[in-house]
Design an enzyme around this catalytic site. Sequence first.
Site, short mmCIF file in Angstrom:
data_model
loop_
_atom_site.label_atom_id
_atom_site.label_comp_id
_atom_site.label_asym_id
_atom_site.label_seq_id
_atom_site.Cartn_x
_atom_site.Cartn_y
_atom_site.Cartn_z
N ASP A 1 -1.15 6.66 6.59
CA ASP A 1 -2.30 5.81 6.25
C ASP A 1 -2.64 4.66 7.28
O ASP A 1 -1.89 4.02 7.47
CB ASP A 1 -2.16 4.89 4.75
N LYS B 1 -12.34 -1.60 7.56
CA LYS B 1 -11.73 -2.71 8.13
C LYS B 1 -12.03 -2.18 9.70
O LYS B 1 -12.75 -3.38 10.30
CB LYS B 1 -10.34 -2.51 7.99
N TRP C 1 0.89 -1.32 -0.04
CA TRP C 1 0.06 -0.13 -0.03
C TRP C 1 0.92 1.23 0.04
O TRP C 1 0.66 2.28 -0.78
CB TRP C 1 -0.85 -0.05 1.06
N1 PLP Z 1 -4.30 1.36 2.48
C1 PLP Z 1 -4.47 0.17 3.14
C2 PLP Z 1 -3.56 0.13 4.31
C3 PLP Z 1 -5.27 -0.82 2.75
O1 PLP Z 1 -5.33 -1.97 3.39
C4 PLP Z 1 -6.01 -0.51 1.57
C5 PLP Z 1 -6.93 -1.41 1.13
O2 PLP Z 1 -7.16 -2.63 1.61
C6 PLP Z 1 -6.01 0.65 0.95
C7 PLP Z 1 -5.05 1.57 1.31
C8 PLP Z 1 -6.63 0.84 -0.27
O3 PLP Z 1 -8.11 1.23 0.01
P1 PLP Z 1 -9.16 1.16 -0.98
O4 PLP Z 1 -9.54 -0.05 -1.67
O5 PLP Z 1 -10.47 1.76 -0.05
O6 PLP Z 1 -9.06 2.12 -2.16
#
Ligand code: PLP
Length: 368
Positions: free
Chosen positions: A175, A199, A106
Amino acid sequence: MEDKRTVNFGAGPAKLPKSVLLQAQKELLSYSGIGISVLEMSHRSPDFSNIINKTESLLRELLNIPDNYRVLFLQGGGSGQFSAVPLNLIGLREGRSADYVVTGTWSAKAAKEAEKYGKVNVVHPKLDTYTKIPDPSTWTLNPSASYVYYCCNETVHGVEFNFTPETNGPVLVSDMSSNFLSRPVDVSKFGLIYAGAQKNVGCAGVTVVIVREDLLGHALKECPIVLDYKVQAEMNSLYNTPPCFSIYIMCLVLEWIKNNGGSAAMQTLNKQKSSMIYDIINASNGFYACPVDEACRSRMNVPFRVGKKEGDGDLEKKFLDGASKRGMISLKGHRSVGGIRASLYNAVTVEDTEALAQYMREFLKEHQ
Ligand code: PLP
């Protein structure tokens, strides 16, 4: 008659507290006795204003958010923030550069997206595998970067920061999508924190952004207006139609967290649950193997292999089939890494975790 619930270890969208689902069900046709559903409600109505204001005040209370921070409820998911963060913040300082700590999928995606808008400096040599956090004393931070970015919990690889990085100047951006409200956080150490809700704090559709007020108003001119933090802050996240139902579900989850002792109580439970699984892995003589350094093993997402260090495909399939027969689902590791992953977010109970632990002990006995 009560529907039987499967034990869901999914990485997200993930399990919600049962009481939240029951409350949403109860209010689905008529919210608070007004004769319409939140799904049908105008986002400019007094009832929705109450919902969004209550969600914000619960968040402020649970995270002790200082007054000089704004709370936004945005769309576009975590991935939307991979773009929104540089679009809003990379122009904070001359040179348009940002430092990224890349410890998993990510943060790697976020860094790649940011390259569209400025200069990205990855502060450590590229990692071959995402199983550790490079020692901060070796990071080459750029003192004139606009911000330093990291992902507090890498959901795919199960790598979690248990410390807050020092930046020596630039603002810190994190994040926290997959460990938001799983433990207390000192918001004042950050310029910006964001988290997709699906989550730990609700369902897909809404992403919370907590941003320090003085960082608003620096967006690049090409920033889409719906991602412009200043515009959204001025409009109380109502520049356009927000994800009303997702915000309402978040409100119910935050109430549930509050009624269950807040972020400190979540931390205690999450330590307990993750230890139940890691202890079995550590004591299994290599039958179960977690590749992540002990110092940064995630309390939220526990990845492991079965049979041997690099995983025995047949045994892993057997493990997943057996789990499913016992009513435990979504334990398959992310497709990019394989193996098993147990996600133990706030709504996963000690009893759910004990069911998995018991199964792991039995599987080990049978196949070792
Ligand atoms: N950041 C993290 C830590 C994630 O686990 C995720 C998705 O699982 C994301 C960002 C991306 O999120 P989205 O699918 O809502 O764009």
